[in-house]
Design an enzyme around this catalytic site. Structure first.
Site, PDB file in Angstrom:
ATOM      1  N   LYS A  51      -9.554   4.861  -1.358  1.00 26.58           N
ATOM      2  CA  LYS A  51      -8.277   4.365  -2.442  1.00 26.58           C
ATOM      3  C   LYS A  51      -8.735   3.081  -2.995  1.00 26.58           C
ATOM      4  O   LYS A  51      -8.480   2.710  -4.179  1.00 26.58           O
ATOM      5  CB  LYS A  51      -7.071   4.246  -1.707  1.00 26.58           C
ATOM      6  CG  LYS A  51      -6.356   5.400  -1.412  1.00 26.58           C
ATOM      7  CD  LYS A  51      -5.075   5.147  -0.519  1.00 26.58           C
ATOM      8  CE  LYS A  51      -4.655   6.449  -0.144  1.00 26.58           C
ATOM      9  NZ  LYS A  51      -2.971   6.736  -0.668  1.00 26.58           N
TER      10      LYS A  51
ATOM     11  N   ASP B  74       1.254   7.158  -4.859  1.00 23.11           N
ATOM     12  CA  ASP B  74       2.002   6.774  -3.831  1.00 23.11           C
ATOM     13  C   ASP B  74       3.200   5.650  -4.132  1.00 23.11           C
ATOM     14  O   ASP B  74       4.163   5.658  -3.653  1.00 23.11           O
ATOM     15  CB  ASP B  74       0.986   6.174  -2.878  1.00 23.11           C
ATOM     16  CG  ASP B  74       0.161   7.262  -2.380  1.00 23.11           C
ATOM     17  OD1 ASP B  74       0.558   8.192  -2.355  1.00 23.11           O
ATOM     18  OD2 ASP B  74      -0.999   7.032  -2.138  1.00 23.11           O
TER      19      ASP B  74
ATOM     20  N   GLY C 217       0.337  -2.047   8.358  1.00 25.22           N
ATOM     21  CA  GLY C 217      -1.043  -1.429   7.552  1.00 25.22           C
ATOM     22  C   GLY C 217      -1.201  -2.549   6.823  1.00 25.22           C
ATOM     23  O   GLY C 217      -0.513  -3.530   6.163  1.00 25.22           O
ATOM     24  N   SER C 218      -2.486  -2.438   6.431  1.00 24.15           N
ATOM     25  CA  SER C 218      -3.063  -3.273   5.210  1.00 24.15           C
ATOM     26  C   SER C 218      -3.857  -2.794   4.214  1.00 24.15           C
ATOM     27  O   SER C 218      -4.626  -3.341   3.532  1.00 24.15           O
ATOM     28  CB  SER C 218      -3.627  -4.665   5.761  1.00 24.15           C
ATOM     29  OG  SER C 218      -4.775  -4.265   6.780  1.00 24.15           O
ATOM     30  N   GLY C 219      -4.076  -1.310   4.446  1.00 24.06           N
ATOM     31  CA  GLY C 219      -5.120  -0.763   3.511  1.00 24.06           C
ATOM     32  C   GLY C 219      -4.665  -0.212   2.287  1.00 24.06           C
ATOM     33  O   GLY C 219      -3.451  -0.683   1.834  1.00 24.06           O
ATOM     34  N   GLY C 220      -5.099   0.836   1.761  1.00 23.36           N
ATOM     35  CA  GLY C 220      -4.684   1.160   0.549  1.00 23.36           C
ATOM     36  C   GLY C 220      -3.408   1.874   0.265  1.00 23.36           C
ATOM     37  O   GLY C 220      -2.529   1.455  -0.644  1.00 23.36           O
ATOM     38  N   MET C 221      -2.790   2.480   1.347  1.00 24.23           N
ATOM     39  CA  MET C 221      -1.520   2.931   1.361  1.00 24.23           C
ATOM     40  C   MET C 221      -0.652   1.902   1.596  1.00 24.23           C
ATOM     41  O   MET C 221       0.616   1.737   0.979  1.00 24.23           O
ATOM     42  CB  MET C 221      -1.478   4.085   2.334  1.00 24.23           C
ATOM     43  CG  MET C 221      -0.009   4.625   2.455  1.00 24.23           C
ATOM     44  SD  MET C 221       0.835   5.406   1.082  1.00 24.23           S
ATOM     45  CE  MET C 221       0.263   6.877   1.063  1.00 24.23           C
TER      46      MET C 221
END
Length: 269
Positions: A67, A103, A126-130
C-alpha cells in the site's frame, strides 16, 4: 465470454484471496460487462505496477504489504492518498495511473452507519497502510480520545504526532472501541489464531471493529461475540471498499441487491 476486447482488472497482495475476485466477477456478470478480475501476488512491486501500465490493465486493488511501496511508481495521488500515504486502488486511464484509498471511505461510512460515539475512547492496533486509513477516518470523524497501539516506535509516534493522538506499545486496561488494523488473525498467515488484543481488553469494550475480511470470524470477532459485544466485521469493510473500486473501474453503480448477491458469493469458503 472472454475475448480480445475483455477489460482486465486485478489485485496485488502478499496473500491473494478469493473475495475480490468473486465479488468483482459476480458484478461484471450481473451487469453484463465485458470485464474480468484476477488476483495476483508479486515480489517486485515496481515491475508489477509497470505491468499495469504496459498491459493497459484498467484497475488494480492494492493490499498489504504494497500500500505504501507502490506510491513512487504512480502518476497521480488523490486527496485520500495524500492525506495518509497509503494506496489501495489504482485506476489506469490510458497509461496514466491514479491512486485512491477506498479503505478510508469504507471506514468513514461504517463509523456513520454504526453511529459510533465520538466521545468514546478508541484504541487502534497497527501502524501500516490499513492502520493509516483507519486512523485518518476516525480523526476526520471527530474522535479525539484515540490511542495508537503499535510496537513500531517510529511509525507509531509519527502517526500519533500527525493526528494529535496517543501512542503505546502496550494497551491500558480499558477502551470503549477496539480496532484491529494488523494482520493478526488473517487467513493463510502464521498468526491466524492470534488475538489482536488481550482477552481482558476485549471483554471490557463496547465495540470491536475488525478490519480483516478473511476469515469473517477472526479470533477477535469470536471473542467479542462470546461476550455479547457489538462487532463491525472486516467483511463489511471489504464490501464497501470493493464497491467503491468497482465504480471507479467501470463507471457503473450496482444495486443493493446486486451487491448482496456478489458479497454472498464472495464469502463462500
Amino acid at each position: 465470454m472472454i475475448n480480445k476486447d475483455t477489460t482486465l482488472c486485478m489485485s496485488l497482495s502478499a496473500r491473494p484471496g478469493n473475495f475480490g475476485t468473486r465479488f468483482h466477477n459476480s458484478l461484471y456478470e450481473q451487469l453484463g460487462l465485458n470485464f474480468i478480475y484476477k488476483a495476483f501476488s508479486t515480489k517486485n512491486i515496481e515491475d508489477a505496477v509497470k505491468g499495469i501500465r504496459a498491459l493497459n490493465i484498467r484497475g488494480c486493488a492494492i493490499s498489504m504489504p504494497f500500500k505504501e511501496a507502490c506510491i513512487p511508481f504512480l502518476d497521480k495521488l488523490t486527496d485520500s492518498v495524500l492525506a495518509i500515504d497509503s494506496v489501495n486502488t489504482i485506476v489506469n486511464d490510458n497509461g496514466h495511473l491514479t491512486a485512491y484509498n477506498t479503505d478510508y471511505i469504507a471506514i468513514r461510512k461504517l463509523i456513520t452507519q454504526y453511529q459510533l460515539n465520538t466521545s468514546q475512547s478508541v484504541i487502534i492496533h497497527g501502524s501500516g497502510g490499513m492502520a493509516k486509513a483507519v486512523i485518518a477516518a476516525f480523526y476526520d470523524a471527530g474522535f479525539k480520545n484515540v490511542t495508537i497501539f503499535a510496537r513500531n516506535e517510529a511509525a507509531g509516534q509519527a502517526l500519533a504526532k500527525k493526528y494529535h493522538f496517543s501512542w503505546v506499545t502496550e494497551p491500558a486496561s480499558h477502551y470503549d472501541i477496539l480496532v484491529n488494523a494488523t494482520p493478526l488473525g488473517m487467513s493463510g498467515g502464521a498468526d491466524v489464531n492470534t488475538l489482536s488484543f488481550p482477552a481482558d481488553l476485549i471483554k471490557s469494550a463496547n465495540v470491536v471493529f475488525e478490519v480483516i475480511a478473511m476469515p469473517v470470524y477472526t479470533p477477535l470477532i469470536n471473542e467479542a461475540i462470546r461476550h455479547n459485544i457489538k462487532t463491525i466485521s472486516g467483511r463489511e469493510v471489504m464490501i464497501l471498499q470493493a464497491v467503491e473500486q468497482f465504480i471507479l473501474y467501470t463507471g457503473k453503480t450496482p444495486t443493493v441487491e446486486q451487491i448482496k448477491i456478489a458479497a454472498e458469493l464472495a464469502s463462500q469458503p
